[in-house]
Scaffold this motif. Structure first.
Motif, PDB file in Angstrom:
ATOM      1  N   GLU A 218       0.799  -1.314   0.096  1.00 48.12           N
ATOM      2  CA  GLU A 218      -0.127   0.042   0.072  1.00 48.12           C
ATOM      3  C   GLU A 218       0.887   1.114   0.041  1.00 48.12           C
ATOM      4  OE1 GLU A 218      -3.778  -0.544   0.453  1.00 48.12           O
ATOM      5  OE2 GLU A 218      -2.651  -1.841  -0.705  1.00 48.12           O
ATOM      6  N   MET A 219       2.020   1.314   0.743  1.00 40.89           N
ATOM      7  CA  MET A 219       2.851   2.500   0.633  1.00 40.89           C
ATOM      8  C   MET A 219       3.655   2.582  -0.594  1.00 40.89           C
ATOM      9  SD  MET A 219       5.193   2.011   4.152  1.00 40.89           S
ATOM     10  CE  MET A 219       4.133   1.950   5.910  1.00 40.89           C
ATOM     11  N   VAL A 220       3.947   1.458  -1.503  1.00 36.61           N
ATOM     12  CA  VAL A 220       4.226   1.547  -2.753  1.00 36.61           C
ATOM     13  C   VAL A 220       3.375   2.179  -3.682  1.00 36.61           C
ATOM     14  CG1 VAL A 220       5.184   0.526  -4.701  1.00 36.61           C
ATOM     15  CG2 VAL A 220       5.979  -0.329  -2.496  1.00 36.61           C
ATOM     16  N   LEU A 221       2.105   1.846  -3.348  1.00 34.91           N
ATOM     17  CA  LEU A 221       1.058   2.670  -4.510  1.00 34.91           C
ATOM     18  C   LEU A 221       0.913   3.972  -3.922  1.00 34.91           C
ATOM     19  CD1 LEU A 221      -1.946  -0.402  -4.068  1.00 34.91           C
ATOM     20  CD2 LEU A 221      -0.386   0.317  -6.070  1.00 34.91           C
ATOM     21  N   VAL A 222       1.080   4.324  -2.676  1.00 32.24           N
ATOM     22  CA  VAL A 222       0.903   5.725  -2.305  1.00 32.24           C
ATOM     23  C   VAL A 222       1.975   6.601  -2.825  1.00 32.24           C
ATOM     24  CG1 VAL A 222       1.052   7.324  -0.342  1.00 32.24           C
ATOM     25  CG2 VAL A 222      -0.456   5.492  -0.445  1.00 32.24           C
ATOM     26  N   LEU A 223       3.290   6.080  -2.896  1.00 31.86           N
ATOM     27  CA  LEU A 223       4.644   6.568  -3.601  1.00 31.86           C
ATOM     28  C   LEU A 223       4.251   6.784  -4.964  1.00 31.86           C
ATOM     29  CD1 LEU A 223       7.416   5.023  -1.584  1.00 31.86           C
ATOM     30  CD2 LEU A 223       6.399   7.287  -1.089  1.00 31.86           C
ATOM     31  N   GLU A 224       3.773   5.788  -5.672  1.00 32.48           N
ATOM     32  CA  GLU A 224       3.651   5.859  -7.023  1.00 32.48           C
ATOM     33  C   GLU A 224       2.389   7.177  -7.429  1.00 32.48           C
ATOM     34  OE1 GLU A 224       2.261   1.871  -8.197  1.00 32.48           O
ATOM     35  OE2 GLU A 224       4.453   1.345  -8.318  1.00 32.48           O
ATOM     36  N   ARG A 225       1.589   7.230  -6.686  1.00 32.07           N
ATOM     37  CA  ARG A 225       0.331   8.218  -6.921  1.00 32.07           C
ATOM     38  C   ARG A 225       1.033   9.492  -6.656  1.00 32.07           C
ATOM     39  NH1 ARG A 225      -4.457   5.004  -3.879  1.00 32.07           N
ATOM     40  NH2 ARG A 225      -4.849   3.479  -5.316  1.00 32.07           N
ATOM     41  N   ILE A 226       2.069   9.546  -5.605  1.00 31.29           N
ATOM     42  CA  ILE A 226       2.616  10.788  -5.332  1.00 31.29           C
ATOM     43  C   ILE A 226       3.571  11.409  -6.375  1.00 31.29           C
ATOM     44  CG2 ILE A 226       4.253  12.074  -3.953  1.00 31.29           C
ATOM     45  CD1 ILE A 226       2.814  10.715  -1.484  1.00 31.29           C
ATOM     46  N   TYR A 227       4.050  10.259  -6.884  1.00 29.60           N
ATOM     47  CA  TYR A 227       4.811  10.522  -7.869  1.00 29.60           C
ATOM     48  C   TYR A 227       4.212  11.106  -9.270  1.00 29.60           C
ATOM     49  CZ  TYR A 227       7.893   9.460 -12.060  1.00 29.60           C
ATOM     50  OH  TYR A 227       8.650   9.330 -13.390  1.00 29.60           O
ATOM     51  N   GLU A 228       2.866  10.599  -9.527  1.00 26.79           N
ATOM     52  CA  GLU A 228       2.192  11.040 -10.579  1.00 26.79           C
ATOM     53  C   GLU A 228       1.849  12.507 -10.427  1.00 26.79           C
ATOM     54  OE1 GLU A 228       1.868   9.742 -13.508  1.00 26.79           O
ATOM     55  OE2 GLU A 228       2.890   7.862 -12.985  1.00 26.79           O
ATOM     56  N   GLN A 229       1.535  12.672  -9.229  1.00 29.31           N
ATOM     57  CA  GLN A 229       1.076  14.287  -8.743  1.00 29.31           C
ATOM     58  C   GLN A 229       2.287  15.243  -8.889  1.00 29.31           C
ATOM     59  OE1 GLN A 229      -0.168  14.009  -4.965  1.00 29.31           O
ATOM     60  NE2 GLN A 229      -1.821  12.646  -5.364  1.00 29.31           N
ATOM     61  N   LEU A 230       3.376  14.789  -8.781  1.00 31.72           N
ATOM     62  CA  LEU A 230       4.552  15.502  -8.647  1.00 31.72           C
ATOM     63  C   LEU A 230       4.928  15.975 -10.199  1.00 31.72           C
ATOM     64  CD1 LEU A 230       6.898  14.316  -5.866  1.00 31.72           C
ATOM     65  CD2 LEU A 230       5.396  16.238  -6.005  1.00 31.72           C
ATOM     66  N   LYS A 231       4.745  14.880 -10.988  1.00 31.40           N
ATOM     67  CA  LYS A 231       5.021  15.104 -12.608  1.00 31.40           C
ATOM     68  C   LYS A 231       4.121  15.871 -13.021  1.00 31.40           C
ATOM     69  CE  LYS A 231       6.164  11.796 -15.288  1.00 31.40           C
ATOM     70  NZ  LYS A 231       6.427  10.571 -16.258  1.00 31.40           N
ATOM     71  N   GLY A 232       2.815  15.881 -12.495  1.00 31.32           N
ATOM     72  CA  GLY A 232       1.695  16.804 -12.866  1.00 31.32           C
ATOM     73  C   GLY A 232       1.658  18.046 -12.326  1.00 31.32           C
ATOM     74  N   GLY A 233       2.776  18.345 -11.556  1.00 35.47           N
ATOM     75  CA  GLY A 233       2.664  19.791 -11.146  1.00 35.47           C
ATOM     76  C   GLY A 233       2.191  19.920  -9.829  1.00 35.47           C
ATOM     77  N   MET A 234       1.686  19.110  -9.063  1.00 34.24           N
ATOM     78  CA  MET A 234       0.873  19.205  -7.964  1.00 34.24           C
ATOM     79  C   MET A 234       1.572  19.136  -6.656  1.00 34.24           C
ATOM     80  SD  MET A 234      -2.640  17.053  -8.924  1.00 34.24           S
ATOM     81  CE  MET A 234      -3.278  17.300  -7.010  1.00 34.24           C
ATOM     82  N   ASP A 235       1.337  19.668  -5.676  1.00 31.92           N
ATOM     83  CA  ASP A 235       2.257  19.635  -4.337  1.00 31.92           C
ATOM     84  C   ASP A 235       1.604  18.336  -3.438  1.00 31.92           C
ATOM     85  OD1 ASP A 235       4.393  20.048  -2.550  1.00 31.92           O
ATOM     86  OD2 ASP A 235       3.312  21.680  -1.752  1.00 31.92           O
ATOM     87  N   SER A 236       2.568  17.720  -2.721  1.00 31.74           N
ATOM     88  CA  SER A 236       1.992  16.423  -1.762  1.00 31.74           C
ATOM     89  C   SER A 236       3.140  16.513  -0.692  1.00 31.74           C
ATOM     90  CB  SER A 236       1.830  15.249  -2.614  1.00 31.74           C
ATOM     91  OG  SER A 236       1.467  14.105  -1.904  1.00 31.74           O
ATOM     92  N   SER A 237       2.448  15.728   0.394  1.00 26.24           N
ATOM     93  CA  SER A 237       3.623  15.528   1.337  1.00 26.24           C
ATOM     94  C   SER A 237       3.650  14.133   1.799  1.00 26.24           C
ATOM     95  CB  SER A 237       2.838  16.405   2.645  1.00 26.24           C
ATOM     96  OG  SER A 237       3.620  15.814   3.896  1.00 26.24           O
ATOM     97  N   LEU A 238       4.836  13.945   1.992  1.00 25.75           N
ATOM     98  CA  LEU A 238       5.437  12.385   2.323  1.00 25.75           C
ATOM     99  C   LEU A 238       5.515  12.103   3.873  1.00 25.75           C
ATOM    100  CD1 LEU A 238       7.820  11.716  -0.355  1.00 25.75           C
ATOM    101  CD2 LEU A 238       5.936  10.382   0.057  1.00 25.75           C
ATOM    102  N   PHE A 239       4.851  13.253   4.693  1.00 24.24           N
ATOM    103  CA  PHE A 239       5.334  13.058   6.030  1.00 24.24           C
ATOM    104  C   PHE A 239       4.641  12.018   6.730  1.00 24.24           C
ATOM    105  CE2 PHE A 239       5.471  14.408  10.425  1.00 24.24           C
ATOM    106  CZ  PHE A 239       6.727  14.841  10.433  1.00 24.24           C
TER     107      PHE A 239
END
Length: 836
Positions: A190-211
């Motif tokens: 599940e953590m890997v899935l979250v990191l993959e979605r955050i990666y797509e958001q960062l590529k799309g210019g969106m901001d996200s937090s990994l905290f």
């Protein structure tokens, strides 16, 4: 209030009233379907204001109403084929964190019932449909919201400890998905899935937090599930970070955001599970420079305070520190710390050999990682550390420590010095030392990460090597063929030589110019005055036999012969000199025990004796005590095999035919008789007196009495731990061979008093001797006498043994203490039986 919001309030209020009071199945179905329209489906990107209001204000309360109504009667009002559509979708299509909390609270607050069973089933489906990944992602997106701090803490505790909550509540009825071995790998996915979605958001210019992901990872690792989660996470990150800088930044930020109190568990997992230093560098970045806790763990705790890392993991860690110039300064600091510890005599005495081997491996690996310029820059410090470390290792009484110091010094000298200035020692190499020295070879790229071209290069090298080998065989074959055709003259000469028949030299004996002495007095004279190496060697070979064959003559000059043998030096490098001299000393000690023992125990503390001579005295006393404690072999052989035997023809008289046929009949009867058992096939051993029992005190008490006298040539406790350790071992051996002697109890009490003063000696060899002495006393003195004479001492010894078994730095001491404790446990059992 806006009309849309008011409409939602009225709808939910009416729905709750209907679900709580109505028993009409059709009405309940219509109510659930009308409320379900306000759920956010997977395809809904921008929900309406009504849906937003429902999910924000009424969703959690409505789920609580649903779980409260989950009973047998209420569920019977719903069609079986529509239960999932009418009930489960409310938990699986709304805000995941609220659904998770409601389900878990309901499970933990209710007793075993249908309501609890249905909530467990929905929660299981919640995990199977990756709703946990949506929960984590939702918290990451709303991390900066001020009202989320308390909710994040609650979710962090419940998500990280879900298996504990379920096991405590469900006990034997727990489901497999909630077992730790199944849940935590799933959480890693599940953590890997979250990191993959955050990666797509960062590529799309969106901001996200990994905290929140970092917090969850740290919490889970702190609870002891590091391997279960990181065995899923690390391989995936290894692949994703190979060529993508965004993924590398995600991995770095994931570790950097871990709270400091959990940093050690996370970093240790990455170090242990990474495939090599390059991979570790991609995953951790410069965390060792940015985080103080990570710096302490990676450069100090893993290397100086712990020693459980495997050699390959240690290579990963030190290779990571050497991977970039920015971390190179840390590698030099680590090497200085390791050398300081390695060359510290106090640390050498108080650390187990396994930790010393671990530190030695780390030093050798770092030396292999440093460049030649770095070696030359710090050459002075490396040389001083090396020489100090070699000195303290060679001063150790443990052979393994000395060999370890010599091997490390050779590896250091090979890099620091050049040419003839390199250190070289002579010692027996074992697998452990060969592995240590192999670490000094710099690791090639293929040992860490093999590039795709490597396999092609290896195959081409293999082919070229085979062709070279084949080509190199041709000259050899040509030379062999040329040698097979010699000249005619040489062939004739060889043929003439072959006709000569060699003499048989197998029965030849070496000619000796000197004769072996026949009398013991002649042997003493030869050993005192002769300068002929051959004559001295012959005399040493026969002196033991002469002593044992002529005990009366030996007793007349026993002390003189002992003195000669003790002071005899190997001036001519005689083969087996030490064994021959020791055999003569043991023989004369056994033959004339009291005078020789008095002389040896007195000379042990006298001046002008070398360390080797004092150790020889202890060895002779121990071997003589062992021989005296055993039955006399010469008397036993004499009793069993008389020297004079009469022939039957001389005693049987004339020939008697009646006796002859009687023997024949008895032999036939014996052959035809079947016997189910026979008596003793051999006579029982004859009891003989213990020769050591009357003289044991002459071996023991003079040695234990004079060690702290002012006239002793050195301080046993401080200056010579080797002599002290051997003295204690010898006293324990004499104690062991004096079993059941009348003086054994007095010897045991004296030995316990003697070792009590040195039980915490800094040298491990001395501590091993004290533990051996305790075991000898427990084995040699009868249990009931020990309990009567030294009951308080036994209690103190038991507490001391328990402390040594738990806290001593030396593995041998811990093992000996456990053996002594086992003897005391058996001693207690025997006492219990005895008293009953």
């Amino acid at each position: 209030m806006e009309p849309e919001i008011l409409e939602v309030h009225c709808l939910i209020k009416q729905a709750i009233s209907t679900l709580s009071s109505s028993r009409d199945g059709a009405e309940i179905i219509r109510t659930l379907q009308s409320v379900k329209q306000n759920l956010r489906g997977p395809e809904t990107a921008n929900p309406s204001p009504q849906k937003k209001e429902f999910l924000k204000t009424h969703y959690s309360h409505f789920l609580q109403v649903l779980t409260n109504n989950l009973s047998v009667d209420w569920l019977q009002l719903l069609p079986v084929n529509q239960e999932k559509e009418l009930l489960d979708d409310f938990f699986l299509n709304g805000p995941p964190h609220e659904a998770f909390l409601v389900l878990l609270d309901t499970i933990t607050a209710t007793r075993p019932s249908l309501r609890q069973e249905r909530c467990v089933a929905i929660l299981e489906q919640f995990l199977q449909e990756d709703r946990m990944a949506q929960l984590i992602e939702e918290i990451c997106l709303e991390y900066t919201s001020p009202h989320m701090s308390s909710l994040q803490e609650t979710l962090l505790n419940k998500v990280s400890a879900l298996p504990d909550h379920m096991a405590n509540k469900l006990e034997k009825d727990n489901r497999a998905i909630f077992y730790p071995e199944n849940y935590y790998p799933l959480l890693g996915q599940e953590m890997v899935l979250v990191l993959e979605r955050i990666y797509e958001q960062l590529k799309g210019g969106m901001d996200s937090s990994l905290f929140f992901v970092s917090q969850l990872l740290g919490k889970v690792c702190m609870q002891g599930h590091t391997d279960a989660v990181l065995r899923v996470l690390v391989p995936r990150l290894t692949i994703l970070t190979q060529s993508d800088c965004i993924w590398q930044r995600i991995s770095w930020r994931l570790v950097e955001n871990v709270p400091e109190r959990w940093m050690e568990n996370v970093v240790s997992g990455f170090v242990r599970l990474s495939a090599g230093p390059n991979v570790l560098s991609r995953l951790l970045g410069n965390i060792v420079l940015k985080n103080k806790k990570a710096n302490f763990v990676l450069t100090h705790k893993f290397l100086l305070l712990q020693y459980q890392l495997k050699t390959s993991v240690l290579q990963n860690l030190l290779g990571y520190l050497a991977g970039e110039k920015s971390r190179g300064c840390l590698l030099i600091e680590v090497l200085k710390k390791l050398l300081e510890t390695w060359s510290n005599s106090s640390a050498l005495r108080h650390t187990p050999i396994e930790q010393q081997l671990y530190i030695s491996k780390a030093i050798v690996i770092i030396i292999a990682e440093l460049s030649d310029s770095e070696i030359q820059e710090h050459k002075t410090e490396l040389l001083s550390g090396m020489m100090a470390g070699v000195e303290c290792h060679l001063d150790s009484n443990i052979a393994r420590v000395r060999q370890l110091g010599m091997a490390v010094a050779e590896c250091l000298s090979a890099r620091v010095n050049s040419g003839d200035h390199r250190l070289k020692f002579e010692y027996a190499e074992d697998d452990e030392l060969r592995e240590l020295k192999s670490l000094s070879n710099p690791k090639q790229l293929s040992s860490w990460e093999a590039p795709p071209q490597q396999h092609k290069d290896e195959s081409s090298q293999l082919e070229s090597g085979q062709s070279l080998a084949e080509s190199s065989l041709n000259p050899v074959e040509s030379r062999q063929n040329s040698q097979e055709v010699p000249d005619s003259e040489s062939a004739s000469e060889l043929d003439s030589d072959d006709e000569l028949i060699p003499y048989d030299l197998s029965i030849d004996t070496e000619l000796q110019r000197n004769r072996a002495p026949v009398y013991i007095s002649d042997s003493v004279e030869v050993l005192m005055t002769s300068a002929d190496p051959e004559q001295i060697e012959i005399t040493l070979k026969v002196v033991e036999n002469l002593i044992r064959k002529n005990p009366t003559a030996s007793r007349e000059i026993s002390v003189q012969l002992t003195k000669v043998l003790l002071h005899l030096e190997d001036k001519f490098n005689i083969s087996g000199f030490m064994g021959l001299r020791q055999g003569g000393l043991v023989a004369i000690t056994v033959t004339d025990t009291i005078p020789v023992t008095q002389y040896l125990t007195t000379e042990f503390y006298a001046v002008n004796y070398s360390l080797t001579q004092r150790l020889d005295i202890l060895d002779v006393l121990a071997l003589a005590a062992q021989e005296l404690s055993q039955p006399d072999s010469s008397q036993r052989a004499t009793n069993e095999c008389p020297s004079i035997q009469l022939l039957k023809s001389e005693t049987s008289g004339a020939y008697n035919p009646s006796q002859q046929w009687k023997k024949i009949i008895e032999k036939r009867i014996e052959n035809k008789t079947r016997r189910f058992t026979r008596g003793a096939s051999r006579p029982e051993p004859e009891a003989v007196p213990n020769r050591l029992s009357p003289v044991a005190g002459y071996f023991f008490f003079p040695l234990i009495r004079n060690y702290d006298r002012p006239q002793t040539p050195f301080d046993f406790l401080a200056e010579e731990p080797l002599i002290m350790g051997r003295l204690i071992h010898t006293l324990a051996i004499i104690m062991y061979f004096s079993v059941n002697a009348l003086v054994a109890i007095h010897m045991g009490k004296a030995l316990l008093d003697f070792i009590w003063a040195v039980r915490y000696h800094t040298d491990a060899y001395v501590r091993q001797g004290t533990l051996f002495a305790v075991s000898s006393v427990l084995l040699s003195v009868p249990n009931n006498i020990l309990l009567t004479e030294v009951p308080d001492e036994l209690l103190e010894i038991r507490c001391w043994l328990a402390d040594v078994a738990e806290n001593d730095a030396d593995e041998g001491c811990r093992r000996s203490a456990l053996q002594s404790l086992l003897l005391m446990e058996n001693f207690k059992k025997k006492l219990g039986v005895f008293t009953e």
